[in-house]
Design an enzyme around this catalytic site. Structure first.
Site, mmCIF file in Angstrom:
data_model
loop_
_atom_site.group_PDB
_atom_site.id
_atom_site.type_symbol
_atom_site.label_atom_id
_atom_site.label_comp_id
_atom_site.label_asym_id
_atom_site.label_seq_id
_atom_site.Cartn_x
_atom_site.Cartn_y
_atom_site.Cartn_z
ATOM 1 N N ARG A 286 0.874 -1.176 0.000
ATOM 2 C CA ARG A 286 0.000 0.000 0.000
ATOM 3 C C ARG A 286 0.908 1.223 0.000
ATOM 4 N NH1 ARG A 286 -2.035 0.768 5.473
ATOM 5 N NH2 ARG A 286 -0.658 2.564 5.407
ATOM 6 N N HIS A 290 -3.541 4.400 4.672
ATOM 7 C CA HIS A 290 -4.626 3.417 4.791
ATOM 8 C C HIS A 290 -5.927 4.009 4.248
ATOM 9 C CE1 HIS A 290 -7.372 0.470 6.412
ATOM 10 N NE2 HIS A 290 -8.018 1.431 7.041
ATOM 11 N N TYR A 299 4.216 5.442 11.311
ATOM 12 C CA TYR A 299 4.560 4.046 11.627
ATOM 13 C C TYR A 299 5.420 3.348 10.570
ATOM 14 C CZ TYR A 299 0.352 3.379 8.754
ATOM 15 O OH TYR A 299 -0.580 3.429 7.753
HETATM 16 C C1 TPP Z 1 -14.615 -6.111 12.110
HETATM 17 C C2 TPP Z 1 -13.804 -4.869 11.982
HETATM 18 N N1 TPP Z 1 -12.843 -4.605 12.879
HETATM 19 C C3 TPP Z 1 -12.083 -3.491 12.740
HETATM 20 C C4 TPP Z 1 -12.298 -2.608 11.731
HETATM 21 C C5 TPP Z 1 -11.434 -1.355 11.581
HETATM 22 N N2 TPP Z 1 -10.551 -1.527 10.425
HETATM 23 C C6 TPP Z 1 -10.795 -0.906 9.259
HETATM 24 S S1 TPP Z 1 -9.624 -1.249 8.099
HETATM 25 C C7 TPP Z 1 -8.759 -2.228 9.171
HETATM 26 C C8 TPP Z 1 -7.487 -2.897 8.735
HETATM 27 C C9 TPP Z 1 -7.662 -3.904 7.655
HETATM 28 O O1 TPP Z 1 -6.420 -4.328 7.178
HETATM 29 P P1 TPP Z 1 -6.275 -5.311 5.963
HETATM 30 O O2 TPP Z 1 -7.202 -6.459 6.148
HETATM 31 O O3 TPP Z 1 -4.842 -5.622 5.811
HETATM 32 O O4 TPP Z 1 -6.829 -4.500 4.708
HETATM 33 P P2 TPP Z 1 -6.218 -3.171 4.024
HETATM 34 O O5 TPP Z 1 -6.926 -2.006 4.642
HETATM 35 O O6 TPP Z 1 -4.756 -3.141 4.296
HETATM 36 O O7 TPP Z 1 -6.550 -3.263 2.578
HETATM 37 C C10 TPP Z 1 -9.376 -2.254 10.421
HETATM 38 C C11 TPP Z 1 -8.853 -2.993 11.583
HETATM 39 C C12 TPP Z 1 -13.336 -2.896 10.828
HETATM 40 N N3 TPP Z 1 -13.622 -2.105 9.781
HETATM 41 N N4 TPP Z 1 -14.073 -4.048 10.955
#
Ligand code: TPP
Ligand code: MG
Length: 392
Positions: A286, A290, A299
């Site tokens: 990425r 985010h 970070y």
């Molecule tokens: C069930 C749940 N827990 C926490 C969140 C908060 N949250 C939003 S994005 C994220 C990280 C996701 O990371 P990843 O699966 O690696 O996907 P990326 O954003 O890197 O594409 C979190 C913890 C959420 N949306 N849903």
């Protein structure tokens, strides 16, 4: 290949005929068909001995390049619109274009995709008007979403939840006898590296496996779950988790659009032909934040981002097209111009959208509403009205 190279005319216009074992590509266990320098690898072997290759026409190669550039541009435009207050939030795909375009183009028309909130590139490849996610991130209801129209489910923000929906859907596809042959249907579920720590994703793996569901789990490992790095999610390469659930897993260079296409097409065709699920780990990065609410400089260090910039998915495709004389400057200029025109048009349409009406968030929670929801709406309306007449 240098200009005037005497061997140029007799050599294949494509690549040197060689096969690479995945383990020999520098990165461990990575299926790659196009190096960061834009060098073509004829075929690559996956961990189970599957040989991956692509056979595109020049027009198709140029088409993939165009897709990559167009989705990067629309993503940049959306980020800019958020910065100017026109969107509430935006989740950028910057750096992940090849994983998304490669897998998105590998889908056959009848295949069903379940995205997260970042799959703007897959959405584009499905032929969906990119105004859809822009409206969503503006908070404007554009008349709802029919997942069947383009075989693309709603964006899902609840991490990992869509893998369960995809598993249930894929089980239904098999039960309805819609699999088999080139016209059979397969399903793809997108999720991130962080999502692999969710119960939902692991439960999906179990169900898809034991019911032999026609499903491809497509994990974009972009190295971060917001600020949490990959080493907080796993002690083994993610694709190897599949083995414990009883289906194959493969890691592909997610910055290589050709390999992403080859691996996904193979997995989907296996799924539609009764071979059950598989896991693809698209190893990528990425490059941006985010979301627009995040500051990644808190970070991660600049040198890490720079190292990945050298593996940019668009730069390597451009280098390949140039070296192989499949495209020239006039083509690249025309693509840039098309990207610019499309993003200006997109911007105009976003600016023409109404402001979001917060109270509408209660409208489609349940098909027939509920007393609790009615009460919440009433209290929210009262709360909003308390601002009326106050100076802004
Ligand atoms: C069930 C749940 N827990 C926490 C969140 C908060 N949250 C939003 S994005 C994220 C990280 C996701 O990371 P990843 O699966 O690696 O996907 P990326 O954003 O890197 O594409 C979190 C913890 C959420 N949306 N849903
Ligand atoms: Mg991630």
């Amino acid at each position: 290949m240098a200009k005037g190279d005497p061997g140029a005319a007799t050599r294949s216009k494509r690549a040197a005929p060689r096969t690479r074992r995945a383990a020999a590509t520098g990165e461990p266990e990575l299926v790659q068909l196009l190096t960061p320098e834009g060098e073509r690898i004829e075929s690559a072997l996956g961990p189970d001995g599957t040989e991956y290759r692509v056979d595109f026409t020049d027009e198709e190669y140029r088409g993939l390049y165009r897709d990559l550039v167009l989705v990067r541009k629309l993503d940049a435009e959306a980020t800019a619109l958020q910065r100017q207050g026109e969107l509430g939030l935006w989740a950028s795909l910057l750096g992940q274009e090849a994983a998304q375009v490669g897998s998105g183009r590998a889908l056959r028309t009848q295949d069903m995709a379940f995205p997260t909130y970042r799959e703007h590139g897959v959405l584009y490849c499905r032929g969906i008007d990119p105004i859809m996610p822009l409206g969503l991130f503006r908070g404007v209801d554009q008349g709802g979403w029919d997942p069947n129209e383009f075989k693309f489910n709603m964006y899902t923000i609840v991490i990992g939840a869509q893998t369960l929906h995809a598993t249930g859907y894929a089980m239904g596809v098999a039960m309805d006898g819609k699999t088999g042959g080139e016209d059979g249907e397969a399903v793809i579920a997108y999720f991130g590296d962080g999502a692999t720590s969710q119960g939902d994703v692991n439960e999906s793996f179990v169900w898809a496996s034991v019911f032999n569901a026609p499903l491809v789990f497509f994990c974009q490992n972009n190295q971060y779950a917001i600020s949490e790095p990959l080493e907080r999610q796993t002690r083994v390469p993610l694709y190897r988790r599949a083995g414990g659930f009883g289906f194959p897993g493969v890691r592909v260079d997610g910055n290589d659009v050709l390999a992403s296409y080859a691996v996904t097409r193979h997995a989907l065709d296996n799924a539609r032909n009764g071979q059950g699920p598989s896991l693809i780990e698209a190893y990528t990065y990425r490059m941006g934040a985010h979301t627009t609410s995040d500051d990644p400089t808190r970070y991660r260090i600049a040198s890490e981002v720079e190292a990945w910039q050298a593996k940019d998915p668009i730069a390597r495709m451009k280098a390949f097209l140039t070296k192989q004389k499949i495209a020239d400057e006039s083509f690249f200029t025309a693509v840039d111009e098309q990207a610019r025109t499309e993003s200006v048009h997109l911007r105009e349409r976003v600016l023409a959208m109404p402001d979001p009406q917060p109270v509408t968030m209660f409208d489609h929670v349940y098909p027939n509403g509920s007393p609790e929801l009615d009460e919440q709406r009433a209290r929210f309306t009262q709360y909003m009205e308390s601002f009326e007449g106050s100076a802004h």
